[in-house]
Enzyme design. Structure first.
Site, PDB file in Angstrom:
ATOM      1  N   ASN A   9       0.863  -1.175   0.000  1.00 45.97           N
ATOM      2  CA  ASN A   9       0.000   0.000   0.000  1.00 45.97           C
ATOM      3  C   ASN A   9       0.905   1.231   0.000  1.00 45.97           C
ATOM      4  O   ASN A   9       1.435   1.617   1.031  1.00 45.97           O
ATOM      5  CB  ASN A   9      -0.899  -0.030   1.251  1.00 45.97           C
ATOM      6  CG  ASN A   9      -1.785   1.189   1.341  1.00 45.97           C
ATOM      7  OD1 ASN A   9      -1.858   1.989   0.417  1.00 45.97           O
ATOM      8  ND2 ASN A   9      -2.462   1.338   2.473  1.00 45.97           N
ATOM      9  N   TRP A  10       1.070   1.805  -1.183  1.00 47.34           N
ATOM     10  CA  TRP A  10       2.065   2.881  -1.330  1.00 47.34           C
ATOM     11  C   TRP A  10       1.576   4.225  -0.804  1.00 47.34           C
ATOM     12  O   TRP A  10       2.358   5.155  -0.663  1.00 47.34           O
ATOM     13  CB  TRP A  10       2.462   3.019  -2.802  1.00 47.34           C
ATOM     14  CG  TRP A  10       3.254   1.870  -3.334  1.00 47.34           C
ATOM     15  CD1 TRP A  10       3.537   0.681  -2.687  1.00 47.34           C
ATOM     16  CD2 TRP A  10       3.887   1.779  -4.615  1.00 47.34           C
ATOM     17  NE1 TRP A  10       4.301  -0.123  -3.499  1.00 47.34           N
ATOM     18  CE2 TRP A  10       4.535   0.518  -4.683  1.00 47.34           C
ATOM     19  CE3 TRP A  10       3.967   2.635  -5.715  1.00 47.34           C
ATOM     20  CZ2 TRP A  10       5.243   0.110  -5.812  1.00 47.34           C
ATOM     21  CZ3 TRP A  10       4.675   2.225  -6.838  1.00 47.34           C
ATOM     22  CH2 TRP A  10       5.310   0.977  -6.872  1.00 47.34           C
ATOM     23  N   LYS A  11       0.288   4.364  -0.604  1.00 48.86           N
ATOM     24  CA  LYS A  11      -0.277   5.613  -0.063  1.00 48.86           C
ATOM     25  C   LYS A  11       0.163   6.816  -0.913  1.00 48.86           C
ATOM     26  O   LYS A  11       0.331   6.684  -2.118  1.00 48.86           O
ATOM     27  CB  LYS A  11       0.107   5.761   1.418  1.00 48.86           C
ATOM     28  CG  LYS A  11      -0.221   4.491   2.225  1.00 48.86           C
ATOM     29  CD  LYS A  11      -0.040   4.662   3.714  1.00 48.86           C
ATOM     30  CE  LYS A  11      -0.343   3.336   4.417  1.00 48.86           C
ATOM     31  NZ  LYS A  11      -0.302   3.442   5.869  1.00 48.86           N
ATOM     32  N   HIS A  97      -9.656   1.959   3.882  1.00 51.86           N
ATOM     33  CA  HIS A  97      -8.461   2.063   4.722  1.00 51.86           C
ATOM     34  C   HIS A  97      -8.745   3.039   5.868  1.00 51.86           C
ATOM     35  O   HIS A  97      -9.466   4.031   5.688  1.00 51.86           O
ATOM     36  CB  HIS A  97      -7.269   2.544   3.883  1.00 51.86           C
ATOM     37  CG  HIS A  97      -5.979   2.412   4.621  1.00 51.86           C
ATOM     38  ND1 HIS A  97      -5.596   3.329   5.577  1.00 51.86           N
ATOM     39  CD2 HIS A  97      -5.009   1.467   4.592  1.00 51.86           C
ATOM     40  CE1 HIS A  97      -4.434   2.938   6.092  1.00 51.86           C
ATOM     41  NE2 HIS A  97      -4.059   1.811   5.505  1.00 51.86           N
ATOM     42  N   GLU A  99      -7.064   5.330   7.059  1.00 54.30           N
ATOM     43  CA  GLU A  99      -6.716   6.724   6.735  1.00 54.30           C
ATOM     44  C   GLU A  99      -7.840   7.391   5.938  1.00 54.30           C
ATOM     45  O   GLU A  99      -8.090   8.588   6.078  1.00 54.30           O
ATOM     46  CB  GLU A  99      -5.379   6.759   5.972  1.00 54.30           C
ATOM     47  CG  GLU A  99      -4.218   6.428   6.904  1.00 54.30           C
ATOM     48  CD  GLU A  99      -3.044   5.727   6.248  1.00 54.30           C
ATOM     49  OE1 GLU A  99      -2.957   5.709   5.012  1.00 54.30           O
ATOM     50  OE2 GLU A  99      -2.207   5.174   6.996  1.00 54.30           O
ATOM     51  N   GLU A 169      -6.494  -4.362   9.913  1.00 53.60           N
ATOM     52  CA  GLU A 169      -5.425  -3.386  10.155  1.00 53.60           C
ATOM     53  C   GLU A 169      -5.718  -2.612  11.437  1.00 53.60           C
ATOM     54  O   GLU A 169      -6.430  -1.586  11.410  1.00 53.60           O
ATOM     55  CB  GLU A 169      -5.333  -2.401   8.989  1.00 53.60           C
ATOM     56  CG  GLU A 169      -4.991  -3.073   7.672  1.00 53.60           C
ATOM     57  CD  GLU A 169      -4.188  -2.125   6.788  1.00 53.60           C
ATOM     58  OE1 GLU A 169      -3.143  -2.546   6.305  1.00 53.60           O
ATOM     59  OE2 GLU A 169      -4.592  -0.967   6.628  1.00 53.60           O
ATOM     60  N   GLY A 175       1.877   2.231  10.778  1.00 48.12           N
ATOM     61  CA  GLY A 175       2.924   3.242  10.694  1.00 48.12           C
ATOM     62  C   GLY A 175       3.544   3.587  12.041  1.00 48.12           C
ATOM     63  O   GLY A 175       4.279   4.557  12.162  1.00 48.12           O
ATOM     64  N   SER A 215       2.458  -2.233  10.488  1.00 49.66           N
ATOM     65  CA  SER A 215       3.877  -2.428  10.822  1.00 49.66           C
ATOM     66  C   SER A 215       4.346  -3.859  10.568  1.00 49.66           C
ATOM     67  O   SER A 215       5.148  -4.393  11.336  1.00 49.66           O
ATOM     68  CB  SER A 215       4.151  -2.004  12.271  1.00 49.66           C
ATOM     69  OG  SER A 215       3.883  -0.618  12.419  1.00 49.66           O
ATOM     70  N   GLY A 236       2.472  -1.252   4.353  1.00 47.93           N
ATOM     71  CA  GLY A 236       2.661   0.172   4.059  1.00 47.93           C
ATOM     72  C   GLY A 236       4.138   0.492   3.904  1.00 47.93           C
ATOM     73  O   GLY A 236       4.748   0.244   2.873  1.00 47.93           O
ATOM     74  N   GLY A 237       4.731   1.037   4.975  1.00 44.46           N
ATOM     75  CA  GLY A 237       6.109   1.521   4.933  1.00 44.46           C
ATOM     76  C   GLY A 237       7.098   0.569   4.273  1.00 44.46           C
ATOM     77  O   GLY A 237       7.889   0.972   3.405  1.00 44.46           O
TER      78      GLY A 237
HETATM   79  P1  PGA Z   1       2.331   0.178   7.718  1.00 43.47           P
HETATM   80  O1  PGA Z   1       0.939   0.469   6.953  1.00 43.47           O
HETATM   81  O2  PGA Z   1       2.833  -1.155   7.205  1.00 43.47           O
HETATM   82  O3  PGA Z   1       3.228   1.304   7.348  1.00 43.47           O
HETATM   83  O4  PGA Z   1       2.015   0.113   9.169  1.00 43.47           O
HETATM   84  C1  PGA Z   1       0.022  -0.542   6.702  1.00 43.47           C
HETATM   85  C2  PGA Z   1      -1.184   0.031   5.994  1.00 43.47           C
HETATM   86  O5  PGA Z   1      -1.596   1.147   6.331  1.00 43.47           O
HETATM   87  O6  PGA Z   1      -1.749  -0.595   5.093  1.00 43.47           O
END
Ligand code: PGA
Length: 252
Positions: A9-11, A97, A99, A169, A175, A215, A236-237
């Site tokens: 998930n590159w956001k 998501h 976010e 999630e 994050g 994470s 994500g990250g």
């Molecule tokens: P993260 O993000 O791996 O950076 O915690 C996961 C996500 O939001 O899908």
């Protein structure tokens, strides 16, 4: 539906040049991951077409959208429709998501519309659910997750839910570097699975992939993916680095 799925998930990261080189780096290494593991990458809408061209039909990796409009078409400036995504022959789209829920006010009803519009176009939604820290601490997290599922997915029939992927999630783990322990994640994944079994029966529910996100990194993916009801990860990250992303995919 992939049985083992690792989706990046590159956001709001990676411009055109960065997206291109990250995809090229990943594609150069897809041969090194186990055959039954499928990869997904989700660049910005702007670069989906380019990403699809670059992947050139590599069957090990799909290009995934990060979002879709809850409107079908019309006067909704700035939106991207399910029909537009399907015209690129995209197979998967992340929806709901945390976010999006937190910063853009998405409700379970919006997510329900997105799921319906995507399924009508033959795109599998990757539906994110998750509790916040307060809900985790007060012990209401399972009820929160069940509500999210009921309100956004339980209107679907069995043949429709079979095309849905879930992603658990926990918001407190996204994050933050704080991962759910494998036991915490498995407890939730098993509860989700049981809830799906209660509604759709074992045959359907056991085939629905439930990904973990929050994470997830090369050093904890192995233990997480070893849990019975965890079928992969939404990353994500760590997905912004090809080496880390592939290490995670190699953790099954
Ligand atoms: P993260 O993000 O791996 O950076 O915690 C996961 C996500 O939001 O899908």
């Amino acid at each position: 539906m992939p049985k083992k799925f690792v989706v990046g998930n590159w956001k709001l990261n990676n411009n055109l040049a960065e997206s291109t080189s990250l995809i090229e780096e990943i594609l150069a290494q897809t041969g090194s991951i186990p055959e039954d593991v499928h990869l997904g990458v989700s660049p910005s809408f702007l670069f989906l077409n380019k990403a699809i061209d670059l992947s050139g039909g590599d069957l090990r990796m799909s290009v995934v959208a990060q979002n879709v409009s809850h409107f079908e078409k019309g006067a909704y400036t700035g939106e991207v429709s399910a029909d537009m995504l399907s015209s690129l022959r995209l197979e998967y789209c992340i929806v709901g998501h945390s976010e999006r829920r937190q910063y853009f006010g998405e409700s379970n009803a919006d997510i329900k519309s997105k799921v319906d519009l995507l399924l009508q176009k033959g795109i599998s939604p990757i539906v994110c659910i998750g509790e916040n820290l307060a809900q985790r601490k007060e012990g209401s997290y399972l009820a929160v997750l069940i509500d999210q599922i009921d309100e956004s997915l339980f209107h679907l029939e069995a043949h429709q839910i079979s095309n849905v992927i879930l992603a658990y999630e926990p918001i407190w783990a996204i994050g933050t570097g704080e991962t759910a322990t494998p036991a915490q994640a498995q407890e939730v994944h098993k509860s989700i699975r049981n809830h799906l079994i209660g509604k759709y029966g074992g045959k359907v529910a056991k085939e629905i992939p439930i990904l973990y996100g929050g994470s997830c990194k090369p050093d904890n993916a192995k233990e997480l993916f070893a849990q019975n009801d965890i079928n992969g990860g939404l990353i994500g990250g760590a997905s912004l680095n090809a080496t880390e992303f592939l290490q995670i995919a190699n953790s099954f």
